[in-house]
Design a protein around this motif. Structure first.
Motif, mmCIF file in Angstrom:
data_model
loop_
_atom_site.group_PDB
_atom_site.id
_atom_site.type_symbol
_atom_site.label_atom_id
_atom_site.label_comp_id
_atom_site.label_asym_id
_atom_site.label_seq_id
_atom_site.Cartn_x
_atom_site.Cartn_y
_atom_site.Cartn_z
ATOM 1 N N LEU A 179 -43.423 -65.148 -43.539
ATOM 2 C CA LEU A 179 -44.139 -63.866 -43.513
ATOM 3 C C LEU A 179 -45.529 -64.122 -42.945
ATOM 4 N N LYS A 180 -46.171 -63.048 -42.459
ATOM 5 C CA LYS A 180 -47.547 -63.224 -41.976
ATOM 6 C C LYS A 180 -48.462 -63.490 -43.179
ATOM 7 N N ARG A 181 -49.706 -63.825 -42.902
ATOM 8 C CA ARG A 181 -50.628 -64.193 -43.991
ATOM 9 C C ARG A 181 -50.832 -63.068 -45.004
ATOM 10 N N ASP A 182 -50.710 -61.811 -44.520
ATOM 11 C CA ASP A 182 -50.855 -60.686 -45.466
ATOM 12 C C ASP A 182 -49.500 -60.277 -46.060
ATOM 13 N N PHE A 183 -48.499 -61.114 -45.850
ATOM 14 C CA PHE A 183 -47.141 -60.934 -46.375
ATOM 15 C C PHE A 183 -46.361 -59.807 -45.714
ATOM 16 N N THR A 184 -46.848 -59.316 -44.574
ATOM 17 C CA THR A 184 -46.005 -58.386 -43.820
ATOM 18 C C THR A 184 -45.042 -59.218 -42.962
ATOM 19 N N LEU A 185 -44.038 -58.514 -42.446
ATOM 20 C CA LEU A 185 -42.957 -59.200 -41.739
ATOM 21 C C LEU A 185 -43.309 -59.463 -40.274
ATOM 22 N N ASP A 186 -42.979 -60.656 -39.808
ATOM 23 C CA ASP A 186 -43.051 -60.940 -38.371
ATOM 24 C C ASP A 186 -41.704 -60.461 -37.812
ATOM 25 N N ARG A 187 -41.694 -59.181 -37.452
ATOM 26 C CA ARG A 187 -40.417 -58.511 -37.156
ATOM 27 C C ARG A 187 -39.662 -59.169 -36.009
ATOM 28 N N LYS A 188 -40.430 -59.525 -34.956
ATOM 29 C CA LYS A 188 -39.774 -60.095 -33.774
ATOM 30 C C LYS A 188 -39.052 -61.401 -34.134
ATOM 31 N N ALA A 189 -39.772 -62.263 -34.864
ATOM 32 C CA ALA A 189 -39.201 -63.566 -35.238
ATOM 33 C C ALA A 189 -38.018 -63.366 -36.190
ATOM 34 N N PHE A 190 -38.139 -62.387 -37.091
ATOM 35 C CA PHE A 190 -37.080 -62.153 -38.080
ATOM 36 C C PHE A 190 -35.801 -61.676 -37.389
#
Ligand SMILES: Cc1ncc(COP(=O)(O)O)c(C=O)c1O
Length: 354
Positions: free
Chosen positions: A131-142
């Motif tokens: 997850l990104k540092r703010d815990f949102t999703l790295d959508r592209k990578a996911f």
């Protein structure tokens, strides 16, 4: 002598990540396992005592499962044919992993470690997308990773970070992953703003996992359920699940509490309001960082204050889940939202140790 296949399996299993039983300290304020203490113990015990007198334990549980489905259908707002229950959502996860023969799973990280451990036990390769540092999703990578997997796990709200992926984002991801089985673990959804339960009934590749262990205060009764298409649920109920997966008593207690869902909704409101209050107090404190939560717990990065806080909590008999370093976050802990009194004791302890 050459080692046998069985020896090799045992050696392999012994090396895997495993469950460690949380330490139980007599008289402690237990804020480590996301149980629901805002729900009064006597209320739950009263329902259990009442239904215990009505059941006939000499019989296998037949009608009780149907009664649970009709109560759950009303609570979750889906047809009863789209529901299947298990002995905790843990057991449903285990059954799906052990029977579907998936080869590769995509999860984001950090997430619920049980899921990852069970995948590894069943020889399923797990790709963990940070997850990104703010815990949102790295959508592209996911999505890129999920495209190479046959199983995708989304914990929503996520344990241990507490945040829930946006509804539209979740739907877009699910719709872009046709042909893969998507498990959305909604163990904490009763404390959040939306559920994908209704969406799951319309899709053959989406399973939503829910539980009565959290909001309904029934962690000890072991009742979890899944919502999916009628077709998937029929197969799960008749072929995958064993005929009597939950004891008559647990089924009757679960139905008894679902019949009093209004009272549960009231305690959910209390937990949500306490969550806001605890978050605001933690956000004001210097040297720690709480993360916004959609669940009944809060993830806190305490950095160099981890040790003093941990010591003060232990000395005051308050148990939280100590996570240590999580990705690039230092000195982390996860605290369950309890009663106002429990939360005040926790806050005073944290504030006093900074
Ligand atoms: C994300 C998540 N899923 C599932 C579970 C297990 O729930 P159950 O008690 O229904 O097995 C938990 C329990 O902590 C959890 O955090």
């Amino acid at each position: 002598m050459k080692s046998s296949r069985l020896d090799d399996s045992i050696k392999m299993i012994a090396r895997l990540g495993h469950y460690t039983k949380p330490e139980k300290i007599e008289g402690a304020i237990k804020l480590d396992s996301n149980e629901n203490f805002a729900l009064d113990r006597d209320f739950v015990a009263g329902v259990a005592a009442e239904v215990a007198r009505q059941v006939d334990l000499r019989e296998y549980p037949l009608d009780q499962l149907d009664e649970l489905y009709s109560r759950l259908a009303e609570y979750a707002g889906v047809r009863d044919k789209c529901l299947a229950a298990g002995s905790g959502s843990d057991q449903i996860i285990e059954l799906l992993l052990s029977t579907l023969r998936s080869r590769r799973a995509t999860v984001f990280s950090p997430t619920f470690s049980y899921f990852i451990n069970r995948c590894e036990l069943h020889g399923i390769k797990v790709d963990q997308v940070p997850l990104k540092r703010d815990f949102t999703l790295d959508r592209k990578a996911f999505v890129k990773s999920a495209g190479k997997s046959d199983l995708v796990y989304i914990c929503s709200p996520n344990n241990p970070t507490g945040n829930q992926i946006g509804r539209q984002e979740a739907i877009d991801i699910i719709d872009s992953l046709e042909g893969r089985l998507i498990l959305v673990d909604e163990a904490y959804v009763d404390f959040a703003d939306y559920s994908l339960s209704a969406d799951a009934t319309k899709r053959d590749n989406l399973v939503v996992l829910r539980t009565l262990s959290k909001a309904f205060g029934l962690a000890g009764a072991r009742v979890g359920y899944m919502v999916s298409s009628e077709k998937f649920v029929r197969m799960f109920r008749s072929t995958i699940q064993s005929p009597y997966p939950i004891s008559t008593l647990s089924l009757a207690i679960a139905s008894g509490l679902l019949a009093r869902a209004d009272h549960i909704r009231q305690t959910i409101k209390t937990v949500r309001s306490e969550r806001g209050r605890v978050f605001a107090r933690l956000a004001e404190a210097d040297g720690i960082k709480p993360f916004l939560s959609d669940a009944n717990f809060i993830f806190i990065e305490a950095g160099k204050n981890f040790q003093p806080i941990s010591k003060a909590l232990r000395n005051s008999g308050i148990v939280v889940k100590e996570l240590g370093n999580v990705a690039s976050h230092r000195g982390c802990m996860r605290v369950t939202i309890g009663t106002r009194e429990m939360n005040d004791k926790f806050l005073q302890c944290v504030e006093g140790s900074l």
